[in-house]
Write an enzyme that holds these catalytic residues in place. Sequence first.
Site, PDB file in Angstrom:
ATOM      1  NE  ARG A  30      -1.942   0.719   3.963  1.00 18.77           N
ATOM      2  CZ  ARG A  30      -2.739   1.711   4.653  1.00 18.77           C
ATOM      3  NH1 ARG A  30      -3.547   2.318   4.096  1.00 18.77           N
ATOM      4  NH2 ARG A  30      -2.106   1.729   5.851  1.00 18.77           N
ATOM      5  NE  ARG A  66      -2.905  13.922   6.397  1.00 18.68           N
ATOM      6  CZ  ARG A  66      -3.250  12.669   6.630  1.00 18.68           C
ATOM      7  NH1 ARG A  66      -4.290  12.343   6.300  1.00 18.68           N
ATOM      8  NH2 ARG A  66      -1.940  11.730   7.960  1.00 18.68           N
ATOM      9  CE  LYS A 205      -8.032   3.692   4.690  1.00 21.19           C
ATOM     10  NZ  LYS A 205      -6.479   5.030   4.289  1.00 21.19           N
ATOM     11  CB  THR A 263      -5.258   1.290  13.466  1.00 25.22           C
ATOM     12  OG1 THR A 263      -5.790   2.003  12.225  1.00 25.22           O
ATOM     13  CG2 THR A 263      -4.844   2.313  14.640  1.00 25.22           C
TER      14      THR A 263
END
Length: 724
Positions: A30, A66, A205, A263
Amino acid sequence: MKKILCTLGPASLDARTLRRFDELEVDVLRINLSHTEFDQIEPWVRMIREHARAPICLDTQGAQVRTGRLAGGSLTLEANATVELVATPAEGGPGRLPLYPGFVVGDLHVGDLVSIDFDSALLQVVETGPRSLARVLSAGRIGSNKAVSLDRATALPPLTEVDERALTLGRRLGLRHVALSFTNRKGDVELARRFAGPDAEIIAKVETRQALERLEEILDAADAILIDRGDLSREIPIESIPLVQKEVIRRANVAGVPVYVATNLLESMIAGSRPTRAEVNDVINTLIDGADGLVLAAETAIGRNPIGCVAMIRALIRQFEQRRIGGLEPPWSDVHESSASRLVPPHGGTLVTGVAPHLDAAAIVSLQRLDVDERVMMDVRQLAIGAFSPLAGFMDREMLARVLAEHRLPSGTVWPLPILLQLPAGRGDRYASGETLAVADAGEVRALLRVSECYRWDLSDLAARWFGTDDAAHPGVARLRQGSDWFLAGEVALLPDELRRRRPYELTPAQARLVFEHRQWQKVVGFHTRNVPHRVHEHLQLTALAEHHCDGIFVHPVIGPKKSGDCTGDIILKSYQLLIRDHYPPNAAIVAGWAAYSRCAGPREALFTALVRQNYGCSHFIVGRDHTGVGAFYPPEQSRRFCESLAGEVGVQLVFSEEVYHCERCGRHVQRCEHGRRYSEQISGTQARETLRQGRMLPDWFMREDVSRLILDELRQGAEVFVA
Ligand SMILES: [Zn+2]
């Protein structure tokens, strides 16, 4: 088969790590677009494809605010200070915090709470207009490119401009996998597919509350889903994560859509060498929940030990797949070694250990005694610690015949070298099979030998078949001729106290394997030597390490009896310690002494030295051009040809080296160069010894200055450096 998805980053974007991921059968690699410059994508894809076969997946930045680039990489926000919020691409600095995508700055409302990087800092917007100002409610130190969340839903497009360009590029490069960050609805998946192509595999996701609420339509549109527990825990309470995970997995299973979980799976291994018990439980439980694959993120992108993390996940998947709960065979029935260890198995499959039960003095005295010399005692020890596995004792007639004729044991396992206990000349003792002898060296009983056979073998015939000659000028032949033509066969066992008695720097095969595992090494290059390190040796070792993508080098010099002119074991160990400490990359090499001696058997011995190192845990072994050569008895290429003929049947991979020379024009050591050997420099072993004996340094291209200096210091202090 459960899948492993690995996130690439600075810790893993190199040839060695990618190859190892490939060997560990990583399913998807990824690239996280939130941490990748657009211009890096194409070169990375090319580089990755050169070394790994797994498909590459682009993971979008997605609908996420972000922090932008910060001068110096971070910014400290003091409580009650005022900070200006600016739109990227402006850079941040004291009092200025850039946000990405830039248009969100214009959408801020007075009163909005802005939380940065999982509550590292909390701000409140106090002014908008030409300048957007916020006050710091909760102080913190924040970094570039960290997640920012507002306490109010904002309308962000599902793909950033960079995402759109990256997906278009990915399509052109043939990338078929896309992980779609912050998927909130079916339309997001459809949009991504427009850029990535109709045949793209879109992994949606699930990391927002909205995605949970619209899970059914996302399952309907996506090819797979990925539960990102990290981002999800910013939207729902962390204590609800475990049950949410189970329910999302259950629904995906029902819908028949593959589901991956990401995670913190092996968070501890980002910095450390072992996972916590809670982490391994989490991984197994996630698989039991029904996850189809596991995603390593920071562990493999920025962690210290990306290969170890993948090996651990692989081992956990193996545990899960052979899970035996509630059956006849409990899961502890055959658990011995860590299956996360992927060290090469010993030659023949298992490591031999020959340790005698404790015997009292009277019992030992009652045994017939066999006094042996230093060499035989070394063989006894090596047999007993498993260095010669699968051999457990000295060879009998049948075994010797097979080894001489076919380089095999009667079981068919490759074994090139006779391991014999030759009785001294002129001794009339004969031993009955079944008898246990007390083996004594230097007057002390150290081991037991259970006689299986006492037999004769014509020495000329033995020499010719073993050494390829019965010329008495051959040192191996000469040594053989000093003994009788009687041989003793049988298994050996060291007395318990003897096993513990070792020379400093010696390791048993089991100990070496433990050390490798402790260092997280799986692929180890073994190096056999009888010399202090020259630059050529260094070149061979570091080249093998790099070219075969190994984790470490096991320098294993012979420290047994020497012949005149050899270096003493002590100086070899000291000089390697210095070389490894001051010149080798960190955690790249270990030196240990091998208490053995040269058998002068040329090609047979070359393969033997490799098999011994396999028993010590080496996956690779360097066979020098004139490895274990004996004067002019064996042409330099003969060892190579012999080893190659049997290489397919041994576990250790043989690394054959060409002759290495120092080219003055190239200014380094090479195996070949455009200058041929016209500018090569040579110093013979004898010349080198003489130079040092005269108190002079060797040129740095031949031997590192500090190694020369160490040897000169030792000589000056009167130490024995070269055997007289
Ligand atoms: Zn050159």
